[in-house]
Design an enzyme around this catalytic site. Structure first.
Site, PDB file in Angstrom:
ATOM      1  N   LYS A 466      38.214 100.086  65.039  1.00  0.00           N
ATOM      2  CA  LYS A 466      37.781 100.597  63.725  1.00  0.00           C
ATOM      3  C   LYS A 466      36.312 100.231  63.586  1.00  0.00           C
ATOM      4  CE  LYS A 466      38.817  99.811  58.786  1.00  0.00           C
ATOM      5  NZ  LYS A 466      39.702  99.032  57.885  1.00  0.00           N
ATOM      6  N   ASP A 468      33.143 100.061  61.638  1.00  0.00           N
ATOM      7  CA  ASP A 468      32.805 100.078  60.217  1.00  0.00           C
ATOM      8  C   ASP A 468      31.293 100.036  60.005  1.00  0.00           C
ATOM      9  OD1 ASP A 468      33.267 100.068  57.496  1.00  0.00           O
ATOM     10  OD2 ASP A 468      34.685  98.404  57.557  1.00  0.00           O
ATOM     11  N   ASN A 470      29.103  99.009  56.451  1.00  0.00           N
ATOM     12  CA  ASN A 470      29.406  98.705  55.054  1.00  0.00           C
ATOM     13  C   ASN A 470      28.232  98.593  54.088  1.00  0.00           C
ATOM     14  OD1 ASN A 470      32.203  98.728  54.724  1.00  0.00           O
ATOM     15  ND2 ASN A 470      32.395  96.872  55.944  1.00  0.00           N
ATOM     16  N   ASP A 538      38.682 103.563  50.981  1.00  0.00           N
ATOM     17  CA  ASP A 538      39.273 102.244  50.730  1.00  0.00           C
ATOM     18  C   ASP A 538      40.307 102.327  49.619  1.00  0.00           C
ATOM     19  OD1 ASP A 538      38.007 100.790  52.660  1.00  0.00           O
ATOM     20  OD2 ASP A 538      36.378 100.093  51.379  1.00  0.00           O
TER      21      ASP A 538
HETATM   22  C1  GLA Z   1      35.345  97.923  54.654  1.00  0.00           C
HETATM   23  C2  GLA Z   1      36.498  98.796  55.087  1.00  0.00           C
HETATM   24  C3  GLA Z   1      37.803  98.095  54.831  1.00  0.00           C
HETATM   25  C4  GLA Z   1      37.813  96.760  55.554  1.00  0.00           C
HETATM   26  C5  GLA Z   1      36.604  95.932  55.145  1.00  0.00           C
HETATM   27  C6  GLA Z   1      36.490  94.667  55.973  1.00  0.00           C
HETATM   28  O1  GLA Z   1      35.302  97.803  53.271  1.00  0.00           O
HETATM   29  O2  GLA Z   1      36.447 100.039  54.452  1.00  0.00           O
HETATM   30  O3  GLA Z   1      38.882  98.886  55.258  1.00  0.00           O
HETATM   31  O4  GLA Z   1      37.801  96.979  56.942  1.00  0.00           O
HETATM   32  O5  GLA Z   1      35.400  96.657  55.283  1.00  0.00           O
HETATM   33  O6  GLA Z   1      35.421  93.908  55.603  1.00  0.00           O
END
Ligand code: GLA
Length: 717
Positions: A466, A468, A470, A538
């Site tokens: 996954k 990411d 952020n 999310d």
């Molecule tokens: C993001 C992702 C979540 C999770 C967090 C972890 O917000 O969208 O699904 O993986 O990071 O920090």
């Protein structure tokens, strides 16, 4: 598929249901037509009606130039803006030549749609030249044999002897003069891709991302539709960007009400110095015309994205049912706790366990360690290998969360390379989620990411990642670029990211990659070229997810959407929805769990197991079938329905947000069935004709609670 009439200088690009026609007139490349397929391009006699000017306006103010530039009184929005050393930005592009060939070329440095063999597509390249600057613009158009999508891109080459500054590079198109409404996908974190429809008026309407990512706010997609367009009928003209960074998409209606539509890089955060001999590759845009409504648009885009954007071994494989520990544990986990979650998942048929954030460095909260991709052995004794061995001994795969484009100020990586973040010397390095963005425009940073993430993936049996991202860019500039090139940073970052993704995904072809950006903050065709699925949002609340997935489905196929069942009260909304509805909604994408199954009641656990069995039975229909939206949750009081059709199977999912007392039965009419064929849903005891299901519909409405849902599975007999 692509023909050229030498005498009239007309290019006719023909898909199965659309035509796109250009012509060269007085040395200029003019747009003649985009819409329903025409049998021939014999329309030169009609074209004379275009382009007449009057009083204040020159002929050029109405001329349907294929590439909009500033010349001779063209006042509309511009597709290319190039400032030359004399300080002006005039550009008079004239036809120089063209080529038509079988196949499609890849774009240099950027993701794009692709072909598997040369016979399935034809490409037209047209060269245009500005005599004053020496600039040559090569436009590229690919028509696909099996998909009704036109792929367009362009390369801008400085063949002059002085440097130029490119400030706009957009794919632009004229639309037939008519009344339209604009559709786009708006949103925010946890509220991504809600369909928005507004009237088109004279003036300019644009959506943008300046964030350095396509973003939660606006998706790189825009469409014009006839005001009467529904899911099932009406004209749709759409553009979708194959790019994951900042973008702009706009519609402009000028003096004579003929709209233009554009999609490209966002000029607010972009400019590019083009030295003599250098060229610039603009991202690809996908043009889709549908004469049969919004479902018609989706029916063209979904198979195209599934087969000609997504690639790799996972493209056609059934996507694994997964269980992810994020909302179950957040950062508070041990190897045993993770194993217990994975074990219960394996017991009910999950095929993949994903360890989310918190496994590396000293990361027990989100204030540190991004960039230090070394396992935290205090939490996970024996490292990744020991945990992966335990997980895979359950007969399921092991997956991992990473966020490679970031680093925390509290990390060994930042302490060693403080200049590796995007920043401007002397200004504050603004943090978001207590992290900074690595400068992916720098090769050494790209190499660090490729090296460190590859080492992690080699260290244990990891089958899924996954990926990411952020936070968005704030001081989005590279310290390594000279002042006159600072505005190139955002695009150079994307080129760097694409290099990193290309290297890592090809080095680990068996790994399934899922992209994520605070949920669905980078859900676009660019990222889908490397990772065939995206964490949709999310927000896993079933009621919210219906709207998010409904809007997302306008362009993106179900196989690209991650959709999980989470605990209640929901962590984002505080709402409680029935367990079976959470499962039914999550079946709208790549199904998984985001909770600790050990904490479920025996009834909910049984329901979870049943959902997994159903997903496994139906995932070919849902991941590969034709998807049609039946009822829009925004219109019918929270009622919503969609349908998948694949070979002889038809699956219908129906949701009702709020129960209304003393309600009459309501009906959900199905679509695209064979009128005289008989369809049967054994479980619900329904056996009737396609005609009846399409004209009378399925009776619904006897809900006994809020957030009710039903799934029907028909077999064509
Ligand atoms: C993001 C992702 C979540 C999770 C967090 C972890 O917000 O969208 O699904 O993986 O990071 O920090």
């Amino acid at each position: 598929m692509i023909s050229f009439q030498e005498q009239e200088k007309i290019f006719h690009l023909q898909g199965n249901t659309y035509s796109y026609i250009l012509c060269v007139k007085d040395g200029m490349l003019m747009h003649m037509y985009w819409g329903k397929k025409l049998p021939s391009a014999d329309i030169g006699c009609l074209f004379a009606l275009h382009g007449e000017g009057a009083s204040f306006d020159s002929a050029f103010s109405r001329a349907p130039m294929e590439v909009f530039t500033q010349e001779k009184g063209y006042y509309g929005q511009r597709a290319i803006n190039l400032v030359n050393p004399a300080g002006d930005d005039l550009l008079s592009l004239r036809y120089k030549g063209h080529r038509i060939f079988a196949g499609k070329k890849a774009l240099t440095g950027l993701p794009s749609s692709y072909i598997e063999d040369e016979t399935e597509a034809e490409t037209l390249e047209i060269d245009l030249r500005d005599a004053f600057t020496g600039v040559v613009v090569t436009l590229s158009y690919t028509v696909f044999r099996d998909f009704d999508v036109l792929a367009r891109s362009m390369v801008i080459l400085n063949k002059g002897d002085a440097p130029l500054t490119l400030t706009d590079a957009q794919t632009a198109v004229h639309l037939p003069r008519a009344e339209y409404e604009i559709i786009h996908l708006k949103g925010a974190w946890a509220r991504e891709r809600h369909m928005q429809r507004i009237p088109m008026t004279q003036g300019n309407f644009s959506i943008k991302s300046r964030r350095g990512a396509s973003g939660h706010e606006n998706n790189p997609f825009i469409a014009l539709v006839s005001p009467s367009t529904t899911e099932f009928s009406g004209d749709v003209f759409a553009m979708t960007h194959v790019y994951s960074g900042s973008f702009s998409a706009s519609v402009e209606v000028g003096i004579d009400s003929a709209p233009t539509m554009m999609m490209g890089l966002c000029s607010d955060v972009f400019s590019w110095k083009l030295e003599p001999g250098c060229s610039f590759q603009a991202p690809e845009a996908l043009l889709t015309y549908a004469p049969d409504g919004l479902n018609g648009l989706s029916h063209r885009m979904h198979p195209f994205i599934r087969k000609r954007i997504c690639r790799g071994v996972w493209r056609d494989r059934p996507r694994p049912v997964l269980i992810n520990n994020w909302e179950a544990t957040y950062f508070d986990f041990t190897a045993d706790k993770l194993f217990d979650i994975a074990k219960r998942g394996a017991d009910i048929g999950c095929e993949l366990f994903v360890m989310d954030d918190g496994w590396f460095g000293k990361r027990n909260t989100d204030n540190c360690s991004l960039g230090d991709w070394v396992v935290n052995e205090e939490k996970l004794p024996g490292g990744l290998k020991a945990l992966a061995d335990r997980i895979t001994s359950l007969g399921i795969m092991m997956g991992l969360w990473v966020e490679p484009e970031m680093f925390s100020p509290d990390s060994d990586l930042y302490r060693a390379h403080p200049d590796w973040c995007l920043h401007v010397e002397g200004r504050e390095r603004t943090q978001a989620r207590q992290q900074l963005i690595l400068d992916l425009s720098r090769k050494e940073v790209q190499d660090y990411i490729i090296g460190s993430i590859s080492a992690v993936l080699r260290s244990a049996s990891i089958s899924y990642v996954k990926w990411d991202m952020n936070r968005n860019m704030m001081e989005g500039f590279s310290a390594a670029l000279p002042a006159e090139r600072k505005m190139e940073t955002q695009h150079r970052y994307m080129l760097g990211l694409y290099r990193v993704l290309s290297e890592i995904t090809s080095a680990f072809p068996e790994v399934l990659f899922e992209s994520c950006s605070g949920g669905g903050g980078r859900f676009d065709c660019g990222i889908l070229c490397y990772m065939p699925q995206t964490w949709t949002s999310d927000d896993t609340d079933a009621s919210e997810r219906v709207r998010i997935q409904y809007g997302t489905s306008l362009i993106y196929p179900a196989s690209s959407m991650g959709a999980h069942v989470s605990a209640v009260p929901n962590h984002q909304t505080g709402r409680t929805t029935p367990f079976h509805t959470r499962c039914n909604v999550a079946m709208g994408g790549n199904f998984g769990f985001e909770l600790d199954l050990n904490k479920l009641s025996p009834e909910d656990l049984a329901c979870a197991k049943q959902a997994v069995d159903t997903v496994k039975k139906l995932r070919a229909v849902m991941q590969q079938g034709e998807y049609s939206r039946l009822i829009d949750p925004a219109k019918q009081n929270g009622r919503s329905a969609w349908q998948y059709t694949h070979q002889n199977q038809v699956v219908v999912c129906i949701y009702q947000d709020y129960n209304v007392p003393n309600m009459s039965i309501w009906y959900v009419k199905l679509t695209g069935l064979e009128e005289s064929a008989v369809y049967e849903d054994r479980e619900h005891g329904i056996r009737t004709t396609g005609a009846a299901l399409m004209n009378i519909g399925l009776p619904c409405g006897l809900a006994h609670q809020d957030h009710e849902s039903w799934v029907y599975c028909f077999e064509k007999l």
